[in-house]
Write a protein that holds these residues in place. Sequence first.
Motif, PDB file in Angstrom:
ATOM      1  N   GLN A 132     -32.556  50.000  20.465  1.00 54.41           N
ATOM      2  CA  GLN A 132     -31.924  49.140  21.459  1.00 54.41           C
ATOM      3  C   GLN A 132     -32.462  49.502  22.835  1.00 54.41           C
ATOM      4  O   GLN A 132     -32.356  50.642  23.270  1.00 54.41           O
TER       5      GLN A 132
ATOM      6  N   PHE B  85     -32.446  48.517  26.965  1.00 54.31           N
ATOM      7  CA  PHE B  85     -31.876  47.737  28.063  1.00 54.31           C
ATOM      8  C   PHE B  85     -32.906  47.785  29.176  1.00 54.31           C
ATOM      9  O   PHE B  85     -33.006  48.783  29.879  1.00 54.31           O
TER      10      PHE B  85
ATOM     11  N   THR C   3     -23.202  52.757  22.108  1.00 60.41           N
ATOM     12  CA  THR C   3     -24.166  51.660  21.941  1.00 60.41           C
ATOM     13  C   THR C   3     -24.364  51.369  20.456  1.00 60.41           C
ATOM     14  O   THR C   3     -24.423  50.202  20.048  1.00 60.41           O
TER      15      THR C   3
ATOM     16  N   ASN D 163     -21.472  49.435  19.306  1.00 62.21           N
ATOM     17  CA  ASN D 163     -21.557  48.053  19.782  1.00 62.21           C
ATOM     18  C   ASN D 163     -22.594  47.251  19.008  1.00 62.21           C
ATOM     19  O   ASN D 163     -22.451  46.041  18.829  1.00 62.21           O
ATOM     20  N   LEU D 164     -23.642  47.943  18.557  1.00 61.01           N
ATOM     21  CA  LEU D 164     -24.650  47.256  17.739  1.00 61.01           C
ATOM     22  C   LEU D 164     -24.080  46.913  16.371  1.00 61.01           C
ATOM     23  O   LEU D 164     -24.262  45.804  15.864  1.00 61.01           O
TER      24      LEU D 164
ATOM     25  N   PHE E  21     -21.678  43.334  19.302  1.00 58.83           N
ATOM     26  CA  PHE E  21     -21.684  42.997  20.723  1.00 58.83           C
ATOM     27  C   PHE E  21     -23.102  42.929  21.285  1.00 58.83           C
ATOM     28  O   PHE E  21     -23.362  42.198  22.214  1.00 58.83           O
ATOM     29  N   TYR E  22     -24.007  43.726  20.702  1.00 59.70           N
ATOM     30  CA  TYR E  22     -25.408  43.637  21.091  1.00 59.70           C
ATOM     31  C   TYR E  22     -26.220  43.194  19.890  1.00 59.70           C
ATOM     32  O   TYR E  22     -25.891  43.534  18.755  1.00 59.70           O
ATOM     33  N   VAL E  23     -27.296  42.487  20.160  1.00 56.57           N
ATOM     34  CA  VAL E  23     -28.247  42.184  19.105  1.00 56.57           C
ATOM     35  C   VAL E  23     -29.361  43.232  19.213  1.00 56.57           C
ATOM     36  O   VAL E  23     -29.948  43.387  20.281  1.00 56.57           O
ATOM     37  N   PRO E  24     -29.627  43.977  18.150  1.00 56.10           N
ATOM     38  CA  PRO E  24     -30.604  45.059  18.265  1.00 56.10           C
ATOM     39  C   PRO E  24     -31.999  44.557  18.631  1.00 56.10           C
ATOM     40  O   PRO E  24     -32.413  43.481  18.207  1.00 56.10           O
ATOM     41  N   THR E  25     -32.717  45.353  19.434  1.00 59.52           N
ATOM     42  CA  THR E  25     -34.084  45.011  19.801  1.00 59.52           C
ATOM     43  C   THR E  25     -34.976  45.067  18.558  1.00 59.52           C
ATOM     44  O   THR E  25     -35.814  44.194  18.346  1.00 59.52           O
TER      45      THR E  25
ATOM     46  N   ASN F 274     -27.095  42.191  11.636  1.00 59.58           N
ATOM     47  CA  ASN F 274     -27.488  42.075  13.039  1.00 59.58           C
ATOM     48  C   ASN F 274     -27.707  40.616  13.414  1.00 59.58           C
ATOM     49  O   ASN F 274     -28.270  39.840  12.652  1.00 59.58           O
TER      50      ASN F 274
ATOM     51  N   LYS G 273     -21.948  37.399  15.140  1.00 61.81           N
ATOM     52  CA  LYS G 273     -20.968  37.575  16.205  1.00 61.81           C
ATOM     53  C   LYS G 273     -19.950  38.651  15.810  1.00 61.81           C
ATOM     54  O   LYS G 273     -19.673  38.822  14.619  1.00 61.81           O
TER      55      LYS G 273
END
Lengths: 340, 258
Positions: free
Chosen positions: B11, B13, B44, B47-48, B52-56, B68, B71
Amino acid sequence: MEKIRQNLFIVSLGAGVLVILLLAATGAIDLYVQTFIMFMGVNIIFATSLSIVNGYMGEFSCGHAGFMAVGAYVASVLTVIMFTPNKLTGVPLLPPSLSIVLFPVIILIGGVVAAFAGLLVAIPSFKTRDDYLAIITIAVNFIIVTLINNMAVIGGSRGFMGMRKVIYTMTDVFQFPYMLFWVITFAIFTVFIIRRFVSSIYGKGIIAIKQDEVAAEIMSIDTNKMKLVAFMLSSGLAGVAGGLFAHVIGYVNPGSFSILKSTEALVMVYMAGMGSLGGSVISAILFTLLLELLRPFQILKWVIIPLLLILLMQFRPEGLMGDKELPDFFPKLKKFYKFK
Amino acid sequence: MSLLKITNLVQRFGGLTAVSEFQADIQEGTLNGLIGPNGAGKTTIFNLISGFYVPTEGTIEFDGTIINGKKPHEVTALGIGRTFQNIRLWHDMTVLDNIRLSQHYHLQYSLSGAIFRSRQYYKREQEIKEEALKLLDIFGLKDKADEFPKNLPYGIQRRVEIARALSVQPKLLLLDEPAAGLSSTDVVDLIDHIKWIHENFDITILMIEHQMQVIMNLCEHIKVLDFGKTIAEGNPEEIQKNPQVIKAYLGDEGDIYA
């Protein structure tokens, strides 16, 4: 016993409506008072529908009059072209006698179209909230009013009329205080719908969004869908209020749905208290009364009413009733006020 | 059997790599810990997992489904419950409502059902209420059902939040610093409580915690993160002796005397 209590409320409500209608039909209350009652009804729908978004869901929508305009114009144009001779189609499209039956249907169609106009706010609300969303709602209000201003077919800025004739068409078929009846019915219907919505687990989803949106998502609430439902329900009911308003006055122009009208709705909701349905109803009634009482002062009323609001916020920031309902203040009411 | 399988999770940012090449294979029924200094990327990862986050980069596979990009509410509906570091209850809603709302995804009625009060509506509302009260009863919170969480002591709020996370009937429970802000006696209670949940709810737990007392007492398997990288893993004894872990937490011996 429980059953009797529940029914007592419904029966007393029905009896009240019947009395008003009888008095109106026999001419015991004059047209002035009737119009006044109708304005109260329209304002009740207008205020309670906004309280879904601003009160229960905690978003700040300040373009509510835009949706009212959509409902007003859609319903007006439909009734006029269907039941009266007009400029657009020449002859009425449907036999005038159908007007009695189809009138409420057309008001509802106006509401449905307004609900779809609500998408204009609902979709941005997925990504943004608070102040930014508030600005979007103002923008939507301007977009709608400006669009209507520039549509020559429906009169543009000169407004649209002919709804009076629709009412005459209806009374020609059968003498009855239609508008009074429908305004009161729709007002009751609106409060009923909203009450049931926010007291179900389904509807409480929007209260969860207000209190903590992250927690709402994590507890399996589809927040985007709930926002969509709340905004569409709210703007749809505003559309119903608009349709009725247009037929009560008999004339609409874009100017009457400006940001000032939206502010009226905001004043009613904030005066009531956020998230109190009973409060919204009471403050809609009080506000209509206030407007009428202050009529002799003309433009000064727009000094007095905001001043009252400032004073209210200063000394009772939660509004008249906060997030409580009537029985919370008068426990005795619970005995026969079981509003399901 | 593997319940949660995370492969090569990355992930970023902007220029910051919060999590890099994170791997995990969490077996069903186990109690796992995730530790590391502040800013290591633990939350984090939570949250992944919860969407809440979409993994890189990388994949998160839960119970055979790649999650992944889903929602958060969909992930929850699949069976992952979660609590937060700072308690996120709905403070102006009763405890009972807090628990009941977890069934929002499984209501089986919608707007029209709510307005016209279909038979399905009454049936589901009744069932959900009974289930919620049963859960509160198990947690010893039944007498708090009509209270607002904001009026309850912090320790009880934690307990309500864990009960709420369990009310979605999860297979995997993510606890983000459950001991944060608790007094030492409450922490002892919490340890017993989590043990008891683990045994009685047939559940897999993954927890982030700073208090070693909690981690060492509870977890069978621990992962240590520092600056987004996994620096050690193993059972409590191994972790306690691992020089890299000691370095991450206490700094290099050389640093002190330098």
